[in-house]
Structure formats: structure tokens, C-alpha cells
Design an enzyme around this catalytic site. Structure first.
Site, PDB file in Angstrom:
ATOM      1  N   CYS B 415       0.588  -1.243  -0.217  1.00 51.14           N
ATOM      2  CA  CYS B 415       0.085  -0.421  -0.102  1.00 51.14           C
ATOM      3  C   CYS B 415       0.857   1.102  -0.123  1.00 51.14           C
ATOM      4  CB  CYS B 415      -0.409   0.209   1.617  1.00 51.14           C
ATOM      5  SG  CYS B 415      -0.031  -0.119   3.180  1.00 51.14           S
ATOM      6  N   HIS B 459      -2.060   0.312   7.410  1.00 51.39           N
ATOM      7  CA  HIS B 459      -1.890   0.783   5.972  1.00 51.39           C
ATOM      8  C   HIS B 459      -1.914   2.027   5.281  1.00 51.39           C
ATOM      9  CE1 HIS B 459      -4.273   0.273   2.061  1.00 51.39           C
ATOM     10  NE2 HIS B 459      -4.924   0.456   2.783  1.00 51.39           N
ATOM     11  N   ASP B 475      -7.786   5.885  -2.315  1.00 56.88           N
ATOM     12  CA  ASP B 475      -7.172   4.852  -1.401  1.00 56.88           C
ATOM     13  C   ASP B 475      -7.019   4.082  -3.430  1.00 56.88           C
ATOM     14  OD1 ASP B 475      -5.894   2.893   0.009  1.00 56.88           O
ATOM     15  OD2 ASP B 475      -7.166   2.191   0.983  1.00 56.88           O
TER      16      ASP B 475
END
Lengths: 357, 657, 315
Positions: B415, B459, B475
Site C-alpha cells: 500500500c 495501511h 485509496d
């Protein structure tokens, strides 16, 4: 030959030393305890005050005495105060840091202390106390006062200790439905009755954080014989020769055996009848109890004062008893024929102890 | 010599003093045990050395070291503590001092008072340990060592009445059970402080969890850890899985590889709530960091001295060194930062000039094709989705131009790679953008009805500023691996997560046991460790007590004490109640009492036959009477068929006597 | 209530005659004679420990005579083998098989003289037979006669050339007694009178086997009141809690104490067991079962008995 006193002497002082250190159970706070009643700690003075007050309130106790709740006093010991301080610090810290586990520790210990107080109190409650016969001692020796403690409850009692006049007994444990005997040492200084009218029974069970005690107003008595004077200083008592014994106690003397004549034997003791039969010179022998006897005479000790006379008589009695020689006493208020045995000894010594009372 | 060996083997033959020494020493060692990890190595050495010294002294009946030697050792030890910690204050130094005190005390203990003080030191060591660690296993340890030390205390003060250790343990357990209700009442009623009188000196503990900068590989490293970051208990609805973004750190500055927090201040913008509000309680594990992860945008929170930064980072006043609980209200739908100051715009469009040239080129090309911001964003996300990009825990190493490397060579990342690349692509065309790190998702514990968020859920994502919407969360991971956002970190990585963990999740019962254990742990933390003034208030208000009033609380405490006092009194009276006394025994006692007046005292070990025979000899005039009493008493007490008549006779005889 | 157990007065009278007879042979040892008989009646074995020449063997022999029991004496020496005690299987050429020849242990009263001079192997052969009342040889079990009573004598352990009986085995003996030197009067009588062993043979059996067995049964029926059990428990508990001893009395020892006290009570003709009965047998029963801790002044079994007795109150 060692006398009774010189055997007991060192052990008695030794025991005195240890028992002194043992009072009360958390002995080691009492550093200045070695000199007797003159130098009492604040705590002892306080206990004394309580005892006097209690005596005024309750009077003399009947035997057997059962300890009731209202007679028990309880206070934290120094260790108990330290324990409380530690718990207080922990609670404060726990509260400040919002540390609940630390608070749990503090509360648990605190509650345990609280429960311990109850157990300390209960450890004395309901015990039955009665006095037992005490063995007489010589002045200067430690008297051991005997107390029986009965426990008819369903719980064992631990570390029960008796104390009086700065002396304490060994702590004992009293089983369920059973009794234990406490032996409380006491210093003796002069002859006569040793009267202890106040005995405290105390306990530090379970953790030594609390000290619970009961003041017993019992009449505990122990006879104290005069202190026998040192053996070296003792002049020998005036012996009665065989003849005079024989004269005084005609017919009662126990004939024991015959032996050969030796030069120097009194012709009075020759068995003439036997001589007539066998033409052999034999001498009658009498059993040892009557062989020699002493009359211990008060009047022979004119040069000494009364107490010294009594001490001298005491020494003679002990020596004669130990050697198995019959002795009689002649003194104001008492005149006994020569005898032997424990009962006679006690009779004579008691007379010395209570002379003038 | 042989004798010495023998003595050391046969503990039974040791002098009583040595047995007490052994017991007390083990109590101290038990209390010291959990401190070992945070004590300097030489302190346990000192303690072991003084213990060995003491044992040698005992075995050879030698003298204890004198006062000067002991004091000398104490001074040396104390100065060593000072040199190690530079203070004598504080938890570590305090513990070290306490431990040394216990060690030196070993060299002077002679009597019960010293032993008792050693046990008190052990209590304090336990207390100190609790300041370090309040986990659940501490409770049984605490109870066991308290019991052990208290039993030793009992042994020390049994006054020679020989309580066996087992008996002492039994008695202490009983007493602990009796004490437990009072301890519980105190725990509930004892006033709790809102803040602190004095602060715990901070301990330089290692930080854990997210840090306040982000380089490629940081988050993927973290996602291997199963440690729990925090737990959340929702008061009402839970937000859906893909809305559970826990914002922790907002990163603005970029050097081509690493993202960092802003060093300058920013203007403050108003938050406008447009969706539902969630109320929840965070239970944060100690991280030694100041930031607090919250669900998207916090609106209200209860934490003294905390601050919120303009980029909506919530910071505590102190690094979180212990378990902390915060109640927060958040919304996941909001408008924020519609007005962007020039400074802020400059900050969030800043890029290093020379780094990542190919990325710049790509951005210019794509923006030219897209035409406007929103289309451009969508085309970038589409690129991540359609081209050969992959989502993996073990991405290849990236070079200096990390974003170039990722976008054009490796095509594989976690991520943080996507968030970083996305943000750079935005900034390259002048769209204000920033990276946010935090946690996403969380495992729902249906047993305890709360969410567990682990470090594995760490994250990173982006936020971009759009002129009419303000700051909007984008995201990029959702584009490449939507299951990460929808089903959690485990689902996304099911192919390449560590074998053991995969194995663990396969069995339902292991899983529920794991969740059950965690629920228990959470209950412990929530209701015991975090039982603070507000918890106390809510509990007491259920009992109808207003705990905000100190007098009310004090009164309750006093009443609890009094009730306990009398309860205890009653209980012990019942427990100590005398056994029913046999009437025969009573008569025998009366007789003894009468005989005692004649100086015929029964020795405690004297049986009835011997005693009454002796009495008959002492009192010949009453010998026949005494013989009859003896026969009757013996028949009643020790015989088989005693009838009422004999009893009657005995009663009469004793009365007449 | 049921009628009390019928006391067989004839056996009891015969027992008292036996005591009188024995007192004629062994002078001035009334207590020891009574204890030995009490031990026999309680179906226990007896250990006599004393210096040689005080009449240990005479006591055992006269017991056998007056009780009319079959009697064997085994002199334990250092070369004694277990087979010398229990017997040996011998090959018989006539019918080509082994025949077991019973050893001296097959008697109703066995005197194991100077048991601590034999090797532990021989000792354990005897002790096993005592415990199990049977002997196993070549996979055959031979039951020992009933009653079976072992009197073992032992020299004081400080004498050279002894293998002391292990502590764990000592409690197979119900009682341990010492005879001690005779006092002056009795010694005189002993010196002036005829040879005691000769005199022994003039004594007849005063107790029949049947009477002995009856008495043994009666011992178990002597009433034990709860108050007495309290006392025995207090005694046992005391030995367990006191630090004067290495270990307290075992439950087996408590049971032995009770049996011995019952036996004593029967001999005294008491209505049930009295604390005095327990006290009378206490030293003999517990003296060899308690090992004093080394820091105490209790080193003689008699001291141990007195100490325990004095320390525990009669409830």
C-alpha cells in the site's frame, strides 16, 4: 559433690537471659530491656496503665478463667505500623498512576491486615486458664509459674505467651479440645511467697502485625526457699554420733548386719551373744539412715543475722539430703526429729522460707 | 567437612533460623523475578553474590559482615545505580535500589524483624512490577506471591508453635478468601483521581507500530506483526468494512523516497459533517508515540491535554506509555478544508525537482489526456488497476528514484508504494495531495463485541484536495487490490502470508479460542486496568451512589468497613464456637476444681485413674468416695455401656464432695 | 443396648497365674513381663534391646514354657543364611523330588537371639515372615503356626560387629523394651537362689492354647471410647508437629498404640481403654518408632516416651 544450686546456677542465669530477650515476641525492638522494671518502655508503661485500670474494673478473676472478648486489648505492633505505611504508600502510588493492579495489591494486603487483626483477637478469645501447682525454688533462682490453657473451641490457637514482670514464657500452641501448659519464669530475690497477681497472656499471631493481650488477675503463688549460702563458707553441721541416736531412739534403730571387729570399734556394738556362740568378735551394723544424723540447730549460729542463719540451715539441709543423712531441725517454732526423704526436706525448707511470717 | 555436606542436604536438620532464611530469600527472589528483564545485569549478580555469601556464613557458622563492610557495599552499589541511571528517582532506579537493599539486607538479617522487613521489601518489589506491567497473567502471579510471602510471614511469627508451611499456606488462603470481599469493596469505592498528583518519570521505552515517517517497505514490514495496536468498542452501529480508515499520521514532505510530517504550521479549517456519526471507545496499547488513530474525522474526544492538528491528527500530551482509553465521536462523511491557504497548497504540491523524472513526464502526459482533475485521478487509478501492477508483501527493492522504479520497473508493491506513487503523480500536476498512514479494517470479535486492530492492519493511503470538495480520501490500494479494503489484510494476502498464520485461521475452534482469549484480555483491560473515575461513576450510579460526591463515597467506604468488621466478627465467632461439652467432662472439671482447693492439682498429662488415686492417698478420709467417683467417671467416659443411673450417681457424688 | 461382651474370666485368671509364675523366674521385672504378654495378646512381635546377660533369653524361654507354646531359638550370627531361618528344600533320592525341610521359624514362639548380629539378608527373611505370617520357598507358600510370636533380642547398637535393624523395619515390632539391671534386692535373690533356668523347667504351662487365642480375640473387643481416640490422636499429632522429631508417628504406629493399649487394658481388667493404659505402653510402642532430631537431648527411647507423655494433655 555438686549442690543443687551450683548445678542450676549457670543454667538459670542463661535462661533468664534468653527469656528476657524474648519479651514480648517481637523481642528485638526491646534493646534496652535487659535491666528490669526500672527502665520501662512507653509501650510497657501503657500496658501497665491498662492493667491497673482493668484490675479496678474487673477485680480478681475466678478460676478457671475464661477469656471474654471485652477483656482482650489489641494494638498494632511496630511492624504493623510499618505494614500500614507500606500499604498507604502503595495505595497512594496506585491511585496517582491510576494503576488498578497496584491498588488491588494494596487493598488485598490491607484487607489481609484487617482480617489478621480479627484473627489475632480471636486467638485469645474463649481460652480457659487455670493455675497449676508450682515447684518451690531457692531465692535467686528462676521460679517457673505453671499455667494451664484449655481450648475447647474448634480452632487451634497459636503462639500464646504468658508474661509478667518483664519475663515471658515460651509461646505455645493449644490444639483443639486440648490443653497446653505454660511455664512462666520469674525472678526471685527473697524467701517467702512469690506472689504474682497480674499475668498477661498475649499473642502476635498470625503475622506479628498486631499484639493482643489479656490481663489476668490471678493469684499465682510460688514458695521461695532461702538462698543457701555458698558451700565453701558453710561450716559443717554438728553431727550426732551413733550413740546418741541410739540412745534417743531405742529399739527403733534398724539392725542390718554383722561385720568383723576392727580395732577402734566401740565395745558397745560388739555382738556379745554371737561371740558367746562362736568366739568370734563381730560388730553390729545399723542401716545407713540411722548410722549418723545431724541436728541442725538454730542456736549454734549465734554469730550470724537471721537471714544468714536461714541460708546456713538451708545449705545444711540440702547437703544432708543429698548425702542421704538424716537430719532434724531445731529452731524457734520448729523442732523435728532426724528424718530423711523428700517430704521432710520440703517441710523443713518451707519452715525456713516462711520463718517470721 | 562431611558434616557440612550432610547438613546442607538434610534441610530438616537445619537450625530454625536457616529455614526462615531460605523461605524469606525465596520470597524475595520470587518478587524479583519479573524485574530481571529491566534491571541492569549487575544487580542480580550482587543479589546472588550476597545470597551465596550468606549461605557460606550459615554453613560455617561464621559471623555476619560488620556494619562498615555492609555500609561500604551499600554506598558502592548506590553510586553504581546513580551512574547507570543518572538519578535515584524514577521507576527503574527505584527498583534497582530496592533490589540492592534486599540483597544487602540478606547480609544482616538476624532476627524476625529483619526477615519481616525483607518480606515488606518483597511486597514493594511486587508493587513496582505492577507499574511496569498490568497484563492479565500478573493477577495470578500477584496472588500466588502474596500468598507465598504472607505464609512466610506467618511462619516467621508463629512463636515457636511450629506451624508447618503447608498449614500456613492453608491458613493464609483462608484468610485471603476472608479478606477478598473487603478488598473488592475498597476497589470499587476507593476514589480515583482524574489526573495525577505527580507524573511517572518517563521510561525510554521503544516505540512500536507506525512511525511518523514512511519509506517504501515500512508498512509491509509492519503487516507481518500480529501485535494488537488497539481495540475499539462501538456504541451503536459499526461502520462498514471499507469505511474503517483509522487515520493516525499525515505526511506532507517528500524527498523522493521518504515521506515526513510537516515541520511548519498550517491554517485551520472547519469540519462539516454530512453523514452519520459513530461513537466509540478506543483502548490503545502502549506505543510510546503521541498520535492516536481515530476513525476518519474526529469531532469530539475525551482525553485531557490532547491536541488536534489542522490536518486532523489527534495527538496526546505525552507518548502513550501505558494502556490508554479514549472515547471519540467521528464521522466518515464530511467536508473539510474547502479553503486552502497558499502555504498549505505550496506544502502539499512540493516535490523534489530532480527526483523521479519519468514519473513527472508520465503525469504531464496523462493530465494532458484527461483534461481535468477528477478524470486525471480516475485515469491514474485505472492505470493501477488495468496494467501489470500487483499487490504483494515482498516487493523488490527500489532505487533512489523510488517512484520511477516502482511505476516503470517493478510494478509490484504494498500500500505504501501505491500511496506514495499516487501522491507524487498528483503533485506532479499541481493537485495538492498528501499521504496518510494509519490502520484499515480490523477483526470483529463477536464474543466481546469489539474490533481488534492489529499492526498487520497498518495501511497507507492518499488525500487530495479538490476545489469544490476539499480534502478527499483516495485509496489507490482499493484500485489494485479491492479485497484489502473490503475483507481486510488477511484476505488480500492469502497467497503469501506466513504459513503458520494461514494454518491457524483454517480451524474454526482455534479461531474462536483465540478470539475468546482476546475478549477475556479486553475485559481485563477495560474493567480492571482501566477502571477509572468515569468507569467508577457509571458502576456506582447503577448502585444508586453518586460517586462525584466525595462525601457519598467516603460514607459508602465507612459503611462497607463497618459491615465487614461485624461480618467478620460474626463469622469468626461462629468458626471458633466451642464444641459441645460433654456433661461428664463438666462434672470432672468441677471435681478437679474442688480438689484444687486442697492443693491436689491435676497435671495436664495425668489420666483420671492416676489422678484420683493420688487424690485418695492425699485424702484418706475420702478415699472410698473418690474411688466411687473414679469408677463412675471412668465407666461414663471410657466404658461402653454407661447408663443414666451412673450419670446420676456421678452428679450426686461430685455435688456432695 | 447389648449386654457387654462376655468376659472369659477363666482365661483372664489363667493369665494372672502366668504373670505370677513368670515373676518367680524373672525377678523384679514385672512391668517388662506384663508388656511382653500385652504384646503377645495384641498379636505383635517383641524386640528386647539390652546388654547381654540381663535375662533376655530367659524371659523368652519362660514365656514359651508357661504359655505352652512350641518354641525355637535362632541364634543370629554373621554367617547365618536366610535358609537357616526359613528352611531349605532337600533332594530326596527315593522319590526323586525336593522336600521342604522347615526351618526353626516354624514354631509358635520364635526367639531370634541377637538379631542385629546377622547380615541384613537374614534379618529381612525373619522380618518378612513376621509381617506376612507365612514363608515362601520354591514357589510354595507355607503358613506359619498360630499364634506366631517373635521375640527378637538385640544388643545395643553401639557394640561392635552389629548390623542395626533398618528404621523402616523397626516398626514391624509392636513393642521394644529394655530389661535393665536388676535392683540390689533381686540381684541378691538371684545370686543366692537356684539356677533360674533349672527352675524354669519345673514350671508347667499355665495357659492353654485355647485360652491364649480367646484372650487375643478379647483384646480386639476391649471398648475404645471417643475420648480415648481423642487422646491417641493428640499424641500422634503432637509427634508430627513437634520439631523434636525427624518425622511423626505413622497411622500404623497409631493403630499399634491402640492395640497395645487395648491389650494392656484387658490385662488390667479395665472396663475400657483408659488414658493410663495408653501411657503404660507408650514408651514401649513409640520409643523405637520416633527418631529424635539431632539438636535435642532426647536420645534414649525411654526419654522419648516420657517427653511425649508429658507434653500432651489428657483430654
Amino acid at each position: 559433690m555438686l549442690t543443687r544450686l551450683s548445678i542450676k546456677g549457670p543454667t538459670a542465669t542463661e535462661r533468664m537471659h534468653t527469656t528476657l530477650l524474648k519479651y514480648p515476641q517481637h523481642s528485638n525492638f526491646k534493646i534496652g530491656c535487659s535491666n528490669l522494671s526500672s527502665n520501662m518502655s512507653l509501650y510497657q508503661r501503657f500496658q501497665n496503665r491498662v492493667a491497673n485500670w482493668s484490675r479496678r474494673r474487673h477485680g480478681i478473676d475466678m478460676e478457671p478463667f475464661t477469656i471474654t472478648n471485652r477483656r482482650i486489648y489489641i494494638l498494632p505492633t511496630k511492624l504493623g505500623l510499618m505494614y500500614a505505611a507500606i500499604i498507604f504508600a502503595m495505595a497512594l502510588g496506585g491511585m496517582n498512576y491510576g494503576n488498578n493492579l497496584a491498588l488491588i495489591l494494596a487493598f488485598m494486603l490491607g484487607a489481609m491486615g484487617f482480617v489478621a487483626m480479627h484473627h489475632c483477637h480471636r486467638n485469645l478469645a474463649g481460652l480457659h486458664i487455670h493455675t497449676l501447682a508450682n515447684e518451690a525454688v531457692f531465692a535467686g533462682q528462676l521460679a517457673h509459674l505453671q499455667l494451664a490453657i484449655g481450648n475447647d473451641s474448634s480452632q487451634t490457637r497459636f503462639a500464646i505467651q504468658a508474661a509478667a514482670n518483664q519475663f515471658a514464657s515460651e509461646p505455645v500452641r493449644v490444639e483443639v479440645n486440648n490443653a497446653a501448659q505454660l511455664s512462666l519464669p520469674q525472678m526471685t530475690t527473697k524467701r517467702g511467697w512469690l506472689c504474682v497477681d497480674r499475668v498477661t497472656l498475649n499473642t502476635n499471631y498470625p503475622f506479628g502485625l498486631f499484639h493482643a493481650w489479656v490481663v489476668l488477675h490471678l493469684e499465682v503463688k510460688c514458695l521461695v526457699y532461702p538462698k543457701p549460702i555458698d558451700k565453701r563458707d558453710a561450716p559443717p553441721p554438728s553431727p550426732l554420733d551413733r550413740h546418741s541416736v541410739h540412745e534417743r531412739r531405742t529399739g527403733n534403730d534398724e539392725f542390718s548386719s554383722l561385720r568383723e571387729f576392727h580395732a577402734g570399734d566401740s565395745p558397745r556394738h560388739i555382738a556379745w551373744k554371737a561371740f558367746a556362740r562362736s568366739e568370734e568378735l563381730l560388730v553390729k551394723q545399723y542401716s545407713s539412715t540411722a548410722a549418723t544424723a545431724y541436728i541442725l540447730d538454730w542456736d549454734t549460729l549465734m554469730s550470724l543475722d537471721i537471714e544468714m542463719r536461714l541460708s546456713q540451715l538451708c545449705r545444711w539441709i540440702m547437703d544432708a539430703h543429698q548425702q542421704g543423712i538424716a537430719y532434724g531441725i531445731k529452731m524457734p517454732g520448729l523442732q523435728t526429729p532426724p528424718q530423711l526423704g523428700e517430704a521432710h526436706r520440703q517441710h523443713c525448707l518451707s519452715a525456713l522460707a516462711l520463718f517470721g511470717n | 567437612m562431611q558434616l557440612t555436606v550432610l547438613r546442607s542436604l538434610q534441610i530438616k536438620y537445619w537450625p530454625a533460623n536457616a529455614r526462615e532464611l531460605v523461605l524469606t530469600t525465596s520470597v524475595v527472589l520470587l518478587a524479583l523475578l519479573p524485574h530481571l528483564p529491566h534491571l541492569p545485569f549487575w544487580i542480580p549478580l550482587i543479589i546472588v553474590a550476597s545470597l551465596l555469601w550468606r549461605i557460606t556464613i550459615e554453613l560455617h557458622a561464621a559471623a555476619l559482615p560488620n556494619k562498615w563492610l555492609r555500609n561500604g557495599i551499600a554506598v558502592i552499589a548506590m553510586s553504581s545505580v546513580l551512574r547507570t541511571f543518572h538519578t535515584l528517582n524514577g521507576l527503574e532506579a527505584g527498583t534497582a535500589l530496592l533490589s540492592i537493599m534486599a540483597g544487602i539486607k540478606l547480609l544482616e538479617t538476624r532476627d524476625h524483624r529483619d526477615y519481616t522487613i525483607l518480606i515488606f521489601i518483597a511486597y514493594f518489589l511486587l508493587f513496582a512490577e505492577l507499574l511496569y506491567d498490568q497484563s492479565m497473567w500478573m493477577l495470578p502471579y500477584l496472588l500466588a506471591s502474596t500468598l507465598f510471602s504472607t505464609a512466610t510471614l506467618m511462619r516467621l511469627h508463629d512463636g515457636g508453635s511450629h506451624i508447618t508451611y503447608r498449614d500456613a499456606l492453608k491458613r493464609c488462603t483462608q484468610m485471603a478468601l476472608q479478606a477478598a470481599p473487603l478488598a473488592l469493596l475498597l476497589f470499587i469505592f476507593f476514589p480515583r483521581l482524574q489526573g495525577q498528583f505527580w507524573a511517572l518519570p518517563s521510561r525510554g521505552g521503544a516505540t512500536s507500530g507506525l512511525s511518523d515517517e514512511m519509506s517504501p517497505g515500512d508498512v509491509s514490514q509492519l503487516s507481518l506483526s500480529d501485535d494488537i495496536a488497539f481495540r475499539v468498542e462501538f456504541n451503536g452501529e459499526l461502520p462498514p468494512m471499507n469505511q474503517r480508515y483509522w487515520r493516525a499520521v499525515v505526511l506532507h514532505e517528500f524527498d523522493g523516497r521518504t515521506w515526513r510530517r510537516a515541520r511548519m504550521g498550517l491554517g485551520i479549517g472547519a469540519v462539516q459533517k454530512i453523514g452519520p456519526m459513530f461513537e466509540y471507545r478506543l483502548l490503545l496499547e502502549p506505543s510510546n508515540q503521541r498520535w492516536i488513530p481515530v476513525l476518519d474525522v474526529p469531532l469530539q474526544w475525551q482525553l485531557p491535554n490532547s491536541i488536534i492538528l489542522p490536518d486532523l491528527q489527534l495527538l496526546a500530551a505525552q507518548p502513550l506509555s501505558q494502556l490508554t482509553s479514549v472515547t471519540v465521536q467521528s464521522t466518515t462523511q464530511y467536508r473539510y478544508g474547502l479553503q486552502l491557504s497558499n502555504t498549505a497548497r505550496r506544502l502539499d504540491t512540493q516535490l523534489p525537482v530532480t527526483a523521479n523524472p519519468r514519473t513527472h513526464e508520465l503525469a504531464q502526459r496523462m493530465y494532458a489526456q484527461a483534461g481535468d482533475d477528477v478524470t486525471y485521478i480516475n485515469s491514474v487509478l485505472r492505470m493501477f488497476n488495468h496494467e501489470t501492477f500487483s499487490y504483494t508483501l515482498e516487493p523488490a527493492k527500489l532505487g533512489t528514484n523510488a517512484v520511477d522504479d516502482f511505476l516503470f520497473n517493478t510494478h509490484a508493491g504494498f500500500c505504501e508504494h501505491y500511496a506514495s506513487a499516487f501522491t507524487v503523480l498528483m503533485r506532479a500536476v499541481g493537485i495538492p495531495a498528501r499521504v496518510v498512514t494509519g490502520y484499515q479494517g480490523g477483526e470483529y470479535n463477536s464474543l466481546g463485541h469489539y474490533l481488534i486492530v492489529r499492526q498487520a492492519d497498518a495501511h497507507a493511503w492518499s488525500e487530495v484536495w479538490l476545489a469544490d470538495q476539499g480534502w478527499v480520501r483516495i485509496d489507490p490500494t482499493a484500485a489494485i487490490a479491492p479485497e484489502r479494503v473490503n475483507d481486510g489484510s488477511q484476505a488480500a494476502l492469502s497467497g503469501n502470508e506466513p504459513l503458520a498464520r494461514r494454518y491457524l485461521h483454517q480451524f474454526a475452534w482455534i479461531n474462536s479460542a483465540r478470539l475468546g482469549w482476546d475478549a477475556l484480555n479486553t475485559f481485563w483491560k477495560k474493567h480492571i486496568v482501566q477502571f477509572d473515575s468515569s468507569e467508577q461513576q457509571s458502576l456506582l450510579s447503577k448502585l444508586g451512589i453518586d460517586s462525584s460526591d466525595w462525601r457519598d463515597l467516603g460514607l459508602s467506604l465507612v459503611i462497607a468497613f463497618v459491615l465487614f468488621f461485624f461480618g467478620m466478627l460474626l463469622y469468626l465467632t461462629w468458626k471458633f464456637k466451642p464444641r459441645r461439652v460433654d456433661p461428664v467432662v463438666k462434672l470432672y472439671e468441677q471435681l478437679q476444681h474442688k480438689l484444687k482447693k486442697q492443693q491436689i492439682v491435676r497435671a495436664v498429662h495425668e489420666g483420671p485413674n492416676d489422678y484420683l488415686k493420688r487424690a485418695a492417698i492425699a485424702q484418706p478420709s475420702r478415699a472410698t468416695q473418690l474411688k466411687e467417683i473414679r469408677d463412675a467417671y471412668v465407666a461414663l467416659r471410657y466404658g461402653l455401656n454407661a447408663d443414666a443411673q451412673t450419670m446420676q450417681r456421678l452428679r450426686q457424688l461430685v455435688k456432695e464432695f | 443396648m447389648n449386654a457387654p461382651i462376655q468376659q472369659d474370666t477363666s482365661s483372664l485368671n489363667a493369665l494372672h497365674t502366668t504373670i505370677v509364675q513368670l515373676n518367680k523366674v524373672i525377678l523384679g521385672k514385672d512391668t517388662q513381663i506384663r508388656l511382653s504378654l500385652a504384646c503377645l495378646l495384641a498379636r505383635g512381635h517383641l524386640l528386647i534391646e539390652d546388654v547381654p546377660g540381663v535375662g533376655k533369653t530367659t524371659l523368652a524361654q519362660s514365656l514359651a514354657h508357661t504359655l505352652g507354646l512350641s518354641y525355637h531359638r535362632i541364634q543370629f550370627t554373621s554367617d547365618l543364611l536366610p535358609a537357616d531361618v526359613i528352611g531349605v528344600s532337600i533332594f530326596d533320592r527315593n522319590d526323586s523330588s525336593f522336600h521342604f525341610h522347615k526351618g526353626p521359624i516354624f514354631a509358635q514362639l520364635v526367639l531370634a537371639d541377637e538379631v542385629n548380629r546377622a547380615s541384613p539378608k537374614a534379618q529381612s527373611a525373619l522380618l518378612e515372615a513376621m509381617e506376612e505370617h507365612q514363608v515362601t520357598a520354591d514357589a510354595h507358600t507355607y503358613v506359619l503356626p498360630a499364634p506366631f510370636f517373635v521375640i527378637a533380642t538385640q544388643n545395643p547398637t553401639y557394640q561392635i560387629g552389629t548390623y542395626p535393624l533398618p528404621e523402616s523395619q523397626l516398626d514391624r515390632f509392636l513393642m521394644r523394651i529394655e530389661l535393665g539391671y536388676p535392683d540390689a534386692t533381686h540381684e541378691r535373690q538371684l545370686l543366692s537362689g537356684q539356677d533360674r533356668r533349672e527352675f524354669l523347667h519345673t514350671l508347667g504351662a499355665t495357659l492353654t492354647l485355647q485360652q491364649l487365642l480367646t484372650l487375643q480375640n478379647q483384646v480386639q473387643q476391649v471398648h475404645v471410647s471417643p475420648a480415648l481416640l481423642d487422646y491417641i490422636q493428640a499424641l500422634v499429632r503432637y509427634t508430627r508437629s513437634s520439631t523434636k522429631f525427624v518425622a511423626g508417628l505413622s497411622p500404623r504406629a497409631a493403630l499399634a498404640l491402640l492395640r497395645a493399649a487395648q491389650s494392656w487394658a484387658l490385662m488390667q481388667g479395665h472396663i475400657g481403654v483408659l488414658p493410663e493404659d495408653v501411657q503404660a505402653v507408650l514408651t514401649a510402642v513409640i520409643g523405637h518408632r520416633l527418631v529424635p532430631a539431632n539438636d535435642t537431648a532426647l536420645n534414649k527411647p525411654t526419654d522419648i516416651g516420657h517427653y511425649v507423655l508429658k507434653s500432651v494433655a489428657v483430654p
